[in-house]
Scaffold this active site. Structure first.
Site, mmCIF file in Angstrom:
data_model
loop_
_atom_site.group_PDB
_atom_site.id
_atom_site.type_symbol
_atom_site.label_atom_id
_atom_site.label_comp_id
_atom_site.label_asym_id
_atom_site.label_seq_id
_atom_site.Cartn_x
_atom_site.Cartn_y
_atom_site.Cartn_z
ATOM 1 N N ARG A 191 0.668 -1.248 0.035
ATOM 2 C CA ARG A 191 -0.089 0.095 0.040
ATOM 3 C C ARG A 191 0.948 1.179 0.045
ATOM 4 O O ARG A 191 0.473 2.260 0.524
ATOM 5 C CB ARG A 191 -0.952 0.069 1.088
ATOM 6 N N SER A 239 -10.562 -0.692 3.476
ATOM 7 C CA SER A 239 -9.880 -0.921 4.687
ATOM 8 C C SER A 239 -9.267 0.486 5.083
ATOM 9 O O SER A 239 -8.507 1.244 4.827
ATOM 10 C CB SER A 239 -8.599 -1.710 4.329
ATOM 11 N N GLU A 243 -4.480 2.941 6.949
ATOM 12 C CA GLU A 243 -4.366 2.856 5.550
ATOM 13 C C GLU A 243 -4.894 4.255 4.858
ATOM 14 O O GLU A 243 -4.342 4.980 3.852
ATOM 15 C CB GLU A 243 -4.947 1.805 4.912
HETATM 16 N N1 EPU Z 1 -11.413 -11.316 9.530
HETATM 17 C C1 EPU Z 1 -12.156 -11.669 10.575
HETATM 18 N N2 EPU Z 1 -13.147 -10.420 10.864
HETATM 19 C C2 EPU Z 1 -13.398 -9.606 10.132
HETATM 20 C C3 EPU Z 1 -12.653 -9.220 9.051
HETATM 21 C C4 EPU Z 1 -11.702 -10.056 8.794
HETATM 22 O O1 EPU Z 1 -12.179 -12.413 11.354
HETATM 23 O O2 EPU Z 1 -14.056 -8.584 10.723
HETATM 24 C C5 EPU Z 1 -10.389 -12.326 9.222
HETATM 25 C C6 EPU Z 1 -10.874 -13.144 7.743
HETATM 26 O O3 EPU Z 1 -11.850 -13.997 8.266
HETATM 27 C C7 EPU Z 1 -9.699 -13.500 7.267
HETATM 28 C C8 EPU Z 1 -8.704 -12.430 7.701
HETATM 29 O O4 EPU Z 1 -9.166 -11.701 8.719
HETATM 30 O O5 EPU Z 1 -9.074 -14.791 7.827
HETATM 31 C C9 EPU Z 1 -8.226 -11.448 6.433
HETATM 32 O O6 EPU Z 1 -9.600 -10.828 5.848
HETATM 33 P P1 EPU Z 1 -9.752 -10.811 4.414
HETATM 34 O O7 EPU Z 1 -9.333 -11.660 3.744
HETATM 35 O O8 EPU Z 1 -11.332 -10.051 4.502
HETATM 36 O O9 EPU Z 1 -8.661 -9.619 4.035
HETATM 37 P P2 EPU Z 1 -8.090 -8.373 4.663
HETATM 38 O O10 EPU Z 1 -6.720 -8.809 4.866
HETATM 39 O O11 EPU Z 1 -9.023 -7.781 5.908
HETATM 40 C C10 EPU Z 1 -7.091 -7.370 2.805
HETATM 41 C C11 EPU Z 1 -6.951 -6.167 2.023
HETATM 42 C C12 EPU Z 1 -8.451 -5.338 1.212
HETATM 43 C C13 EPU Z 1 -8.520 -6.661 0.431
HETATM 44 C C14 EPU Z 1 -8.464 -8.068 0.758
HETATM 45 C C15 EPU Z 1 -8.696 -9.023 -0.201
HETATM 46 C C16 EPU Z 1 -5.690 -4.516 3.385
HETATM 47 C C17 EPU Z 1 -5.540 -3.581 4.668
HETATM 48 N N3 EPU Z 1 -7.005 -4.933 3.121
HETATM 49 O O12 EPU Z 1 -8.120 -7.344 3.724
HETATM 50 O O13 EPU Z 1 -8.033 -4.408 0.742
HETATM 51 O O14 EPU Z 1 -9.661 -6.473 -0.486
HETATM 52 O O15 EPU Z 1 -7.243 -8.391 1.581
HETATM 53 O O16 EPU Z 1 -7.508 -9.518 -0.644
HETATM 54 O O17 EPU Z 1 -4.720 -5.072 3.098
HETATM 55 C C18 EPU Z 1 -8.788 -2.108 0.983
HETATM 56 O O18 EPU Z 1 -7.354 -1.769 0.775
HETATM 57 O O19 EPU Z 1 -9.552 -1.017 0.907
HETATM 58 C C19 EPU Z 1 -9.069 -3.335 0.825
HETATM 59 C C20 EPU Z 1 -10.588 -3.500 0.991
#
Ligand code: EPU
Length: 365
Positions: A187, A259, A355
């Site tokens: 990012r 995010s 972010e």
């Molecule tokens: N999780 C929870 N509770 C929640 C949210 C997430 O338990 O409320 C757990 C999920 O079950 C999973 C883990 O946390 O095991 C990761 O969650 P997720 O796969 O949704 O991805 P993320 O790491 O929360 C990142 C990016 C997103 C992108 C997704 C999918 C960042 C800060 N965010 O989210 O990017 O869409 O991966 O690749 O890196 C953005 O930057 O605006 C954004 C949406």
């Protein structure tokens, strides 16, 4: 209507182009509701819409046409305003997607910084060019996408970028940055760090594959894809769209900036210690010494998911996303984010980093 101000004056005050040369327009005292996806109604003293490199060059060469500080925004999909902006917002609106070069295996294309990111992804997928499909439906424009190295479902924009054209805010000179000079990281890029606010990105070149390796190993992409049938660019795009629509709020309907925090990177020792207490905690090994954790999971564990304070809230399907339910102010969303940071720090000893960029009292150019 504001007391004592006739209707026609009120409209001129809100949205009044004070300078028009060819198609370049400068607006005074403009409401920012349509320029930030939190849909906060603060005003900017000045807003300049720049549509070509030539306009950017001539604008920045003239230096002091507009009030400082200068802030460049795309769709404002990664910004939280916490007060009126007493400077000039530059809105890059360079359009056009071009086929630059192509052979049997790959194609080089370029896109203007103002092209809607998802329109570009759709264009590439329909042309059978692979590389951007996992980044479907991310809000914002192409310039901002490159500046913050957007990523999702196992892909990052940096994997396909060859070079970036940008115009110096200081003297209007044009510079090409090759991929290495962009210093892409999670990012982040040189345009968000050492050269922050110093260059306006105008066009980006991508190398895309005609025989792509599909990335379907992340999260529920494979599962969603199985429901759609055969493995293809169009179906990967659709699978990602389905997952995002199901999990993330649509900024056209509910104000949000995706995010709000970055996923924190901690030492392997810290991750092991936390895993001993929370065996189900998601961990993504980065190097032999660094582990990335899921900020959404940490926030969720602190009980924030679906919580609401006034009109500022935490999304009920993804705790990493903060929401403006309608009338929240930027200060209220910021205050909520600080409460969240404190609980994650108290419970896990981890300091979350935002972010989203906060533009307010601490902003300086
Ligand atoms: N999780 C929870 N509770 C929640 C949210 C997430 O338990 O409320 C757990 C999920 O079950 C999973 C883990 O946390 O095991 C990761 O969650 P997720 O796969 O949704 O991805 P993320 O790491 O929360 C990142 C990016 C997103 C992108 C997704 C999918 C960042 C800060 N965010 O989210 O990017 O869409 O991966 O690749 O890196 C953005 O930057 O605006 C954004 C949406």
């Amino acid at each position: 209507m504001e007391a004592g101000i006739p209707e026609q004056d009120r409209i001129r005050k809100i949205n009044f182009p004070i300078f028009t040369k060819k198609r370049m327009q400068i607006y005074k005292n403009i409401p920012l509701t349509n320029y930030n996806t939190f849909r906060l109604g603060y005003h900017a003293d000045c807003l300049v819409r720049i549509r070509t490199v030539e306009e950017a060059v001539s604008f920045f060469k003239r230096g002091n046409i507009c009030k400082k500080p200068i802030l460049i925004i795309g769709s404002g999909s990664n910004i939280l305003f916490t007060e009126e902006f007493r400077g000039t917002i530059i809105f890059p609106d360079m359009r056009g997607i071009r086929n630059e070069k192509s052979n049997k295996k790959e194609a080089i294309i370029s896109a203007g910084a103002g092209v809607k990111w998802d329109s570009l992804v759709e264009w590439t997928v329909l042309k059978g060019l692979g590389g951007l499909e996992n980044l479907s439906l991310i809000p914002g424009r192409t310039g901002a996408a490159a500046v913050q190295n957007i990523g999702a479902y196992g892909a990052e924009i940096k994997d396909t970028i060859i070079k970036v054209k940008a115009v110096s805010v200081q003297d209007g000179s044009v510079r090409i940055f090759d991929r290495d000079e962009c210093n892409f990281a999670y990012r982040s890029s040189v345009f968000k760090t050492t050269l922050k606010g110093k260059f306006l990105v105008t066009r980006i070149w991508f190398r895309l594959s005609k025989d792509p390796e599909f990335k379907v190993g992340y999260g529920s992409v494979k599962e969603e894809l199985d429901k759609l049938g055969q493995l293809s660019l169009v179906n990967i795009r659709q699978a990602v769209i389905n997952i995002r629509r199901n999990k993330l709020p649509d900024p056209d309907i509910t104000g949000n900036a995706g995010s709000f925090f970055k996923n924190p990177v901690v030492s392997a020792e810290k991750a092991v210690a936390l895993r001993n207490i929370y065996p189900e905690m998601p961990c993504y090994e980065q190097t032999s010494t660094d582990v990335k954790l899921a900020a959404g999971w940490l926030i969720d564990q602190c009980g924030w998911k679906g919580k609401r304070i006034g009109d500022a809230g935490v999304h009920d399907k993804q705790a990493l996303v903060l929401i403006n339910y309608g009338k929240a102010t930027g200060e209220e969303i910021f205050a909520l984010s600080e409460m969240i940071r404190k609980s994650v720090s108290d419970k896990f000893g981890i300091e979350l980093e935002r972010e989203v960029e906060v533009i307010g009292r601490s902003f300086s150019c």
